[in-house]
Structure formats: C-alpha cells, structure tokens
Design a protein around this motif. Structure first.
Motif, short mmCIF file in Angstrom:
data_model
loop_
_atom_site.label_atom_id
_atom_site.label_comp_id
_atom_site.label_asym_id
_atom_site.label_seq_id
_atom_site.Cartn_x
_atom_site.Cartn_y
_atom_site.Cartn_z
N LEU A 166 0.66 -0.83 0.16
CA LEU A 166 0.15 0.28 0.76
C LEU A 166 0.70 0.84 -0.25
CD1 LEU A 166 -3.25 1.66 0.26
CD2 LEU A 166 -2.64 0.71 2.53
N TYR A 167 0.36 2.21 -0.41
CA TYR A 167 1.37 3.31 -1.36
C TYR A 167 0.64 4.26 -0.84
CZ TYR A 167 5.53 1.38 -2.92
OH TYR A 167 6.52 0.86 -3.26
N LEU A 168 0.71 5.79 -0.24
CA LEU A 168 -0.34 7.07 -0.14
C LEU A 168 0.21 8.40 -0.51
CD1 LEU A 168 -1.36 5.76 3.91
CD2 LEU A 168 -3.34 5.40 1.09
N SER A 169 -0.78 8.62 -1.20
CA SER A 169 -0.06 9.92 -0.96
C SER A 169 -1.49 11.07 -1.57
CB SER A 169 0.08 10.17 -2.90
OG SER A 169 0.28 11.39 -3.44
N GLY A 170 -0.99 12.52 -1.30
CA GLY A 170 -1.93 13.30 -0.96
C GLY A 170 -2.02 14.24 0.08
N PRO A 171 -2.39 15.73 0.43
CA PRO A 171 -1.49 16.54 1.04
C PRO A 171 -1.28 16.17 2.50
CG PRO A 171 -3.38 17.08 0.68
CD PRO A 171 -3.30 15.70 0.05
N ASN A 172 -2.07 15.15 3.16
CA ASN A 172 -2.00 14.80 4.58
C ASN A 172 -0.35 14.19 4.70
OD1 ASN A 172 -4.48 15.69 4.99
ND2 ASN A 172 -4.95 13.59 5.73
N LEU A 173 0.35 13.90 3.78
CA LEU A 173 1.66 13.14 4.13
C LEU A 173 2.71 13.75 4.67
CD1 LEU A 173 1.24 11.15 2.37
CD2 LEU A 173 3.15 11.06 1.15
N ASP A 191 5.59 9.81 -6.96
CA ASP A 191 4.59 9.71 -7.30
C ASP A 191 4.41 9.54 -8.55
OD1 ASP A 191 1.75 8.68 -7.92
OD2 ASP A 191 0.95 9.97 -6.21
N PRO A 192 4.26 8.28 -9.01
CA PRO A 192 4.73 8.21 -10.41
C PRO A 192 2.55 8.39 -11.43
CG PRO A 192 4.19 5.99 -10.31
CD PRO A 192 4.21 7.01 -8.82
N PHE A 193 1.70 8.35 -11.19
CA PHE A 193 0.37 8.42 -11.01
C PHE A 193 0.32 9.88 -10.48
CE2 PHE A 193 1.14 4.80 -9.13
CZ PHE A 193 1.13 3.82 -10.46
N ALA A 194 1.09 11.14 -10.44
CA ALA A 194 0.24 12.69 -10.39
C ALA A 194 1.16 13.12 -11.63
CB ALA A 194 0.59 13.16 -8.84
N THR A 195 0.44 14.34 -11.60
CA THR A 195 1.60 15.19 -12.50
C THR A 195 2.55 16.23 -12.31
OG1 THR A 195 -0.37 16.48 -13.04
CG2 THR A 195 0.09 14.47 -14.62
N SER A 196 1.74 16.34 -10.84
CA SER A 196 2.46 17.86 -9.95
C SER A 196 3.61 17.80 -9.25
CB SER A 196 0.82 18.46 -9.14
OG SER A 196 1.04 17.15 -8.80
N GLY A 197 4.43 16.37 -9.04
CA GLY A 197 5.80 16.17 -8.68
C GLY A 197 5.09 15.84 -7.45
N ARG A 199 4.55 13.64 -4.27
CA ARG A 199 4.87 12.32 -2.86
C ARG A 199 4.16 11.08 -2.48
NH1 ARG A 199 8.21 13.76 1.57
NH2 ARG A 199 6.12 14.87 1.56
N MET A 200 4.87 10.70 -2.65
CA MET A 200 3.62 9.16 -1.56
C MET A 200 4.55 8.08 -0.88
SD MET A 200 3.34 6.31 -5.42
CE MET A 200 4.50 5.53 -6.02
N TYR A 201 4.09 7.51 0.34
CA TYR A 201 4.34 7.14 0.84
C TYR A 201 4.25 5.44 0.90
CZ TYR A 201 5.24 5.19 5.84
OH TYR A 201 5.45 4.40 6.43
N ARG A 202 5.24 4.95 1.02
CA ARG A 202 5.42 3.49 1.08
C ARG A 202 4.90 3.09 2.75
NH1 ARG A 202 10.38 -0.17 -0.96
NH2 ARG A 202 9.64 -2.20 -0.98
N THR A 203 3.69 2.18 2.60
CA THR A 203 3.07 1.61 4.17
C THR A 203 4.47 1.12 4.58
OG1 THR A 203 2.06 0.58 3.37
CG2 THR A 203 1.34 3.08 3.57
#
Length: 371
Positions: A166-173, A191-197, A199-203
């Motif tokens: 599970l990877y999590l992405s969003g402003p709460n990181l 985050d390879p699925f976002a276009t704005s650069g 990040r995602m967290y590797r849980t």
C-alpha cells in the motif's frame, strides 16, 4: 468525545482538538480509569460519552472484563485503529453497545487517518454476508484528499484480489523524518500517477482490493514467511486466533530453537477471569488452513505492550512441548491441567477430522499452556 488515547499516539491529536474546534465536549479519562475496564465503561456512562476510540485489542479486553457494567446508553460510534479489527469484535460491539463501528487506518506519516470504513453487521445487507468471523474488517477507502495505490515491487498497480504493498499520496503526508534523509528518501518516493511532482508514502503494509472495491489489510510486508514450501501470512494466523472467543491479542512467529527446524508458533492472550478458557485450547479446524498445521500456541494473561496497547515486538517465550508421538502416528490426547500460577503443562488436541501433511507434522502437534 472520550479522550483516553496516550499522547504518544498520533490519534490523540484529533481525539482532543477536533471536538473542541467544532463545539463538542471532551471527556478526559483519568489514567487509573483507563486501566480498569469496568471503571472505564462506568465513566462513559456517567458523562454521556457519544464517541469513543480504542485499539482493537484493548476494546476486546474492555468488552470481556466490563460485561457486568451497563452499556453506555448515549454511545453512537466506536472508532478503531492501530491494529487489524476482527470481524467478530466489530459484531460484538454493535450487538452489546448498539453503536456503529468504524475501522480507521493511517500511519503517523499520513496525519492521522488515511482510509476509513464503517463495519456493516453481517446480515444487515448483502454487502458482507459472505465474510466469516475469522476475517478482519476492511480498512475501506481513502479519506478526502488522500489517494491509495496497491502496487507490485515495480510500482505497477495489481489487479483486485492480488496482494500488493500500500502506497498513500495526498496533502496529509509528512515532510519526512527529522535528520534522517536516507530513511526519508526510502519511504517517501515520487508519485508516478501524479503530474504535479507529488510524493507518495510507502507504508510497508500488504493489502488487496476485495470484490466490493474496499481495501483489505493482509499483513506487514515483512510478515510473509515460507514454511515447508508454503507461503504463510502471519497476520492471517493472528486474525484466526483473534476470532476465537476470549482472545484479546495474538502473535504468530516462526521459531528456530533447533538449528534447521523451523516451527510456526502462535501466542494468544485471553482477557477473561480464567486465562485459559476451553475455547482457547481448541482452535476450530476450519479457522486454520492445512498449511498452518501444526500451530503450537500458548495462552497468556497479558503480553508485552506499549502505552498505546499495541504489541511491542518483544521476544516471545519458547513454548513448552509435550513428548512427541512416534513418527507417522497421531498424538495421544492428554488432559490439560495448567492453571494460574502452575508450572507450564503441555497438552495435545487430536483434531480427528484433520489429516497432517507429513509425519513431521503429526509428531509436533501440541499446544502448550504457559502461566
């Protein structure tokens, strides 16, 4: 809102401040009341608590030891987090306390909850009728502004029903770990699925999308083991034990006390006045997969835990074994004689309706009781 979570646990932040910011009252539970389930429930009754949060293992203990106390009449919802929530426990809360049960998931790095799911009682609709008591409540779907990805080691999305990380992405990181750039770079990745650069967290948690489109928690990424050629998720063994009546906490480990001889061992903590109820000693054959057999396990009255009531990871004692049966023969049933304060006494359960995969399994099928 009942405020009883230790301030060392991130969930205490919203438990205190969110109600106050929205005009609600906060009932701060005294430390001594938090240690006594009966006093805790009486306190909830006295101050008309409508919302409470528990770690599942603590909640199970409260339900067991405070069964003689009247359920909180004003309680509307119970929020659970920090550990997998057994389906049987959610059903018990809904039945005994007549309250909604919500399963919250979120590492501290995602401040505070990243996914959520309201547990639906079995039979309430067709959504979860097929789920068995040994399964955990799903961790659900991402909360507002958060995104969840279930990915393989190459960061590719996995199909529904397939376990991935599970990877999590969003402003709460969180921004990262203070003065630990290496760890930050390893856990907070692009985050390879976002276009704005973003990040995602590797849980480090293994999950899968179920057939209802919800996330099911499986185990930690490092909890998968291989024993006698079979892949085993230790989290699933623990979930099966947690479904047993009277079991408030469980831990499954692989032990290698004799070089070259690895054994799957499970430890169960019971919360009743009798630390070893009969149901603790006879796990349902249907709850354990054939590849999990044998599972030596021990009954404890408590476990090594931190202030948040979660397992500390402290080493577990070596279970005492009974004398093994000759290879190829099923163990002879013996009467369990252990009692509080007695020396460890092993006993065996024949499980006549099961067959073992090998003579080695038959020779080690024992369940010790440890005082």
């Amino acid at each position: 809102m009942l405020a009883r979570t230790s301030t060392s646990f991130d969930a205490s932040v919203w438990e205190i401040w969110l109600p106050l910011m929205n005009g609600a009252e906060v009932c701060v539970l005294p430390q001594e009341a938090n240690r006594e389930p009966g006093t805790l429930v009486s306190w909830m009754n006295r101050f008309g608590v409508t919302l409470a949060q528990f770690v599942p293992s603590h909640l199970a203990l409260v339900l067991t030891e405070a069964a003689h106390v009247a359920p909180p009449p004003g309680l509307r919802a119970v929020l659970c987090g920090g550990e997998p929530l057994p389906r049987s426990l959610a059903d018990d809360v809904a039945g005994l306390w007549r309250a909604e049960v919500h399963n919250l998931y979120g590492p501290t790095e995602t401040t505070v909850d990243a996914t959520a799911h309201r547990a639906v009682p079995r039979g309430a609709d067709g959504h979860e009728d097929a789920r068995t008591p040994s399964e955990s409540v799903p961790i659900g779907l991402p909360v507002d502004t958060m995104r969840a990805y279930v990915l393989d080691p190459r960061l590719r999305p996995v199909p529904p029903g397939v376990t991935g990380e599970l990877y999590l992405s969003g402003p709460n990181l969180a921004r990262g770990y203070l003065d630990r750039p290496g760890t930050t770079a390893a856990r907070f990745v692009a985050d390879p699925f976002a276009t704005s650069g973003a990040r995602m967290y590797r849980t480090g948690d293994l999950v899968r999308w179920n057939r209802h489109g919800l996330l099911d928690y499986v185990s930690r990424a490092d909890d998968q083991v291989k024993l006698r050629g079979f892949r085993i998720e230790l989290g699933e063994v623990e979930a099966a034990l947690l479904a047993r009546p009277g079991v408030t906490a469980a831990r499954a480990v692989i032990r290698e006390d004799t070089p070259g001889h690895r054994t799957l061992v499970a430890y169960a903590v019971t919360g009743g006045p009798d630390p070893r109820p009969p149901t603790c000693g006879t796990p349902s054959p249907r709850a354990f997969r054939t590849t999990w057999c044998p599972v030596p396990w021990s009954c404890w009255t408590n476990c090594p835990s931190c202030p948040t009531a979660r397992w500390t990871g402290a080493p577990c004692p070596n279970p005492t074994r009974s004398r093994a049966s000759p290879p190829g023969q099923a163990p002879v049933p013996s009467r369990r004689t252990c009692s509080p304060g007695s020396s460890p006494t092993s006993w065996t359960d024949p499980w006549p309706d099961r067959t073992t995969a090998s003579s080695t399994s038959a020779a080690t099928r024992s369940w010790p009781c440890v005082s």
